[in-house]
Design an enzyme around this catalytic site. Structure first.
Site, PDB file in Angstrom:
ATOM      1  N   ARG A 287      -4.258  11.489  -4.938  1.00 54.75           N
ATOM      2  CA  ARG A 287      -5.851  11.185  -4.245  1.00 54.75           C
ATOM      3  C   ARG A 287      -6.738  12.498  -5.100  1.00 54.75           C
ATOM      4  NH1 ARG A 287      -7.263   6.162  -3.861  1.00 54.75           N
ATOM      5  NH2 ARG A 287      -8.948   7.597  -1.668  1.00 54.75           N
TER       6      ARG A 287
ATOM      7  N   ARG B  85      -9.351  11.258  11.909  1.00 57.09           N
ATOM      8  CA  ARG B  85     -10.688  12.021  11.834  1.00 57.09           C
ATOM      9  C   ARG B  85     -12.059  11.710  12.439  1.00 57.09           C
ATOM     10  NH1 ARG B  85     -10.377  10.004   5.221  1.00 57.09           N
ATOM     11  NH2 ARG B  85      -9.767   7.476   5.845  1.00 57.09           N
TER      12      ARG B  85
ATOM     13  N   TYR C 258      -4.340  -0.036  -3.812  1.00 57.52           N
ATOM     14  CA  TYR C 258      -5.277   1.119  -2.642  1.00 57.52           C
ATOM     15  C   TYR C 258      -6.504   1.423  -3.691  1.00 57.52           C
ATOM     16  CZ  TYR C 258      -5.758   5.233  -0.256  1.00 57.52           C
ATOM     17  OH  TYR C 258      -5.800   5.826   0.653  1.00 57.52           O
TER      18      TYR C 258
ATOM     19  N   GLU D 208     -11.224   7.358  14.071  1.00 59.32           N
ATOM     20  CA  GLU D 208     -10.599   6.611  13.317  1.00 59.32           C
ATOM     21  C   GLU D 208      -8.998   6.562  14.207  1.00 59.32           C
ATOM     22  OE1 GLU D 208     -11.682   6.941   9.391  1.00 59.32           O
ATOM     23  OE2 GLU D 208      -9.542   6.047   9.553  1.00 59.32           O
TER      24      GLU D 208
ATOM     25  N   ARG E  23      -7.140  22.532  -6.710  1.00 57.58           N
ATOM     26  CA  ARG E  23      -7.985  23.022  -7.774  1.00 57.58           C
ATOM     27  C   ARG E  23      -8.101  24.937  -6.991  1.00 57.58           C
ATOM     28  NH1 ARG E  23     -12.969  21.123  -5.540  1.00 57.58           N
ATOM     29  NH2 ARG E  23     -12.562  18.616  -6.770  1.00 57.58           N
TER      30      ARG E  23
ATOM     31  N   ASP F 236     -10.201   2.457  -4.979  1.00 59.38           N
ATOM     32  CA  ASP F 236     -11.217   2.739  -4.477  1.00 59.38           C
ATOM     33  C   ASP F 236     -12.027   1.776  -5.299  1.00 59.38           C
ATOM     34  OD1 ASP F 236     -10.259   5.480  -3.255  1.00 59.38           O
ATOM     35  OD2 ASP F 236     -10.587   6.633  -5.182  1.00 59.38           O
TER      36      ASP F 236
ATOM     37  N   ARG G 278      -1.862  -1.382   6.545  1.00 59.10           N
ATOM     38  CA  ARG G 278      -1.672  -0.533   7.726  1.00 59.10           C
ATOM     39  C   ARG G 278      -3.875  -0.618   8.141  1.00 59.10           C
ATOM     40  NH1 ARG G 278       1.001   1.985  10.815  1.00 59.10           N
ATOM     41  NH2 ARG G 278      -0.683   3.956  11.206  1.00 59.10           N
TER      42      ARG G 278
HETATM   43  N1  UDP Z   1      -4.191  13.298   3.109  1.00 59.94           N
HETATM   44  C1  UDP Z   1      -3.445  14.674   3.934  1.00 59.94           C
HETATM   45  N2  UDP Z   1      -4.492  15.572   4.578  1.00 59.94           N
HETATM   46  C2  UDP Z   1      -6.042  15.236   4.835  1.00 59.94           C
HETATM   47  C3  UDP Z   1      -6.373  14.497   4.415  1.00 59.94           C
HETATM   48  C4  UDP Z   1      -5.911  13.658   3.609  1.00 59.94           C
HETATM   49  O1  UDP Z   1      -2.251  14.909   4.493  1.00 59.94           O
HETATM   50  O2  UDP Z   1      -6.587  16.503   5.265  1.00 59.94           O
HETATM   51  C5  UDP Z   1      -3.229  12.784   2.596  1.00 59.94           C
HETATM   52  C6  UDP Z   1      -3.368  11.483   3.168  1.00 59.94           C
HETATM   53  O3  UDP Z   1      -1.000  11.405   3.130  1.00 59.94           O
HETATM   54  C7  UDP Z   1      -3.792  10.435   2.650  1.00 59.94           C
HETATM   55  C8  UDP Z   1      -4.672  11.103   1.329  1.00 59.94           C
HETATM   56  O4  UDP Z   1      -4.011  12.173   1.670  1.00 59.94           O
HETATM   57  O5  UDP Z   1      -3.224   8.954   3.021  1.00 59.94           O
HETATM   58  C9  UDP Z   1      -5.492   9.921   0.608  1.00 59.94           C
HETATM   59  O6  UDP Z   1      -6.273  10.905   1.094  1.00 59.94           O
HETATM   60  P1  UDP Z   1      -7.948  10.627   1.217  1.00 59.94           P
HETATM   61  O7  UDP Z   1      -8.413  11.169   2.123  1.00 59.94           O
HETATM   62  O8  UDP Z   1      -7.616   9.297  -0.266  1.00 59.94           O
HETATM   63  O9  UDP Z   1      -7.563   9.026   2.088  1.00 59.94           O
HETATM   64  P2  UDP Z   1      -8.663   7.533   2.923  1.00 59.94           P
HETATM   65  O10 UDP Z   1      -9.777   8.062   2.262  1.00 59.94           O
HETATM   66  O11 UDP Z   1      -8.482   6.459   1.316  1.00 59.94           O
HETATM   67  O12 UDP Z   1      -7.895   7.126   3.288  1.00 59.94           O
END
Ligand code: UDP
Length: 367
Positions: A172, A280, A348, A300, A176, A350, A249
């Site tokens: 996801r 976070r 999942y 969170e 870059r 968006d 989850r």
């Molecule tokens: N992820 C990670 N470290 C980070 C941010 C994301 O390992 O700092 C991984 C983690 O497995 C997460 C996935 O990337 O479930 C997708 O992140 P995203 O931000 O897309 O998740 P969402 O915002 O949908 O919770």
């Protein structure tokens, strides 16, 4: 006596888009939700003049121009660009994984140096074909970034080790080789001025909405009002969990008003070590460049889901995917029910993909 062409279960994004499209085509709809508010998990409310994302941060982003124009017809979007930072035991790294991250991690300056470093770490780990999230992550960004920015965060987020998770979850995120901290590759991005609730409310204007109504508890009575149901709740709950419960989850938020102007300098800070109990901290005002005197933050916490909790994320591992496939067979047999959205399709999704799906279903259903 049937009163409505459609009964729409769930006033979230999928239900609101479908209701709007049906209404536009002259159909009558009743939208119900068991919560006391509309907008599902994109619900926002105002606290200290700040729009708070009650069920977690939602940043609208899409590559689909039609979807972008669609949401813009219900709200005006600001220029917010998501650039979360990762805090690993006090060390700060830019996300998504890009030249700023590689420079901070290894001191490398050019894309070629960064690629060499990643290739070297991938080779040392002996990965040729990644089989799970851990191997996928190491092969994309190397062992150091996996250890500091992915392993702990993902373990907390999903309550499972990275070796037991599907690799699509990490894909996801962009990787870059430019100095670009934009978390998304999408062409269009922003936050609706006035909050998501207002946007959904505009989608539902002229549609009858009843809140605090639990569909599954009053199914027979509600079904008698309509010929066709659009159901956006959990698909396994619809069938009384008869094949077993799908795993989700859940997330818990600790929201606090702080008597200061700026707590963390960014809307999203990820705590990527495994010891910090939360994943976070969201500082809501930064989504809208707020200048209020106070600030609102939400820590969170990711939690295991039990029947009765709020489901947030489907766990699309092998076990749950095959259980969902069985529920899908049952769902397809329900001729007068359309299953949609993150919970109805156990996907999942968006936000933009939810809108695409709802528009496509509406197009097919209402032609
Ligand atoms: N992820 C990670 N470290 C980070 C941010 C994301 O390992 O700092 C991984 C983690 O497995 C997460 C996935 O990337 O479930 C997708 O992140 P995203 O931000 O897309 O998740 P969402 O915002 O949908 O919770």
């Amino acid at each position: 006596m049937k009163k409505y062409d459609y009964l729409i279960v769930g006033a979230g994004l999928y239900g609101a888009v479908f209701a709007h499209e049906a209404k536009k085509r002259g159909k009558s709809c009743l939208v119900i939700d068991k919560r006391d508010h509309i907008a599902g998990n994109i619900y926002t409310y105002e606290l200290e003049g700040i729009n708070v994302h009650k069920y977690g941060a939602h940043i609208f982003h899409t590559n689909n121009k039609q979807v972008w124009e669609y949401v813009n017809s219900f709200a005006e979007f600001n220029r917010y660009t998501n650039s979360p930072v990762a805090n690993y035991n006090g060390e700060i790294y830019n996300l998504p994984f890009n030249m700023n991250t590689f420079n901070k991690m290894w001191g490398v300056v050019t894309p070629r140096q960064a690629k060499e470093k990643i290739e070297q770490q991938k080779a040392e780990a002996g990965i040729t074909e990644p089989k799970n999230l851990e191997e996928q992550a190491i092969s994309l960004v190397g062992t150091d970034i996996y250890e500091k920015l992915i392993k702990g965060y993902t373990g907390k987020q999903w309550g499972r080790p990275c070796t037991e998770l599907p690799s699509f979850i990490i894909r996801r995120l962009p990787v870059r080789f430019t100095y670009d901290n934009n978390y998304f590759n999408a062409l269009y991005q922003g936050i609706p001025n006035g909050g998501y609730t207002q946007m959904v409310s505009n989608m539902l204007s002229d549609t009858e909405v009843r809140l605090g109504v639990d569909y599954l508890e009053n199914k027979a009575e509600l079904d008698s009002l309509t010929d066709k149901v659009v159901y956006t709740g959990p698909v396994d709950a619809y069938f009384g969990y008869r094949l077993g419960a799908l795993e989700y989850r859940s997330v818990r938020f600790d929201t606090e008003v702080l008597d200061m102007e700026n707590y963390q300098g960014n809307a999203v800070v990820n705590y990527t070590d495994s010891e910090t109990p939360y994943t976070r901290i969201i500082e809501h005002k930064h989504f809208e460049f707020g200048t209020q005197e106070k600030t609102v933050i939400s820590r969170e916490y990711s939690t295991e889901w039990n029947v009765g909790d709020e489901p947030y994320y489907p766990v699309n591992d092998d076990k749950n995917s095959s259980l969902y496939a069985q529920y899908k067979v049952l769902a397809d047999r329900e001729e007068n029910v359309i299953f949609g959205g993150r919970l109805g399709e156990y996907k999942y999704y968006d936000m933009d993909k939810v809108i695409e799906a709802a528009l496509a279903t509406a197009e097919k259903e209402l032609k």
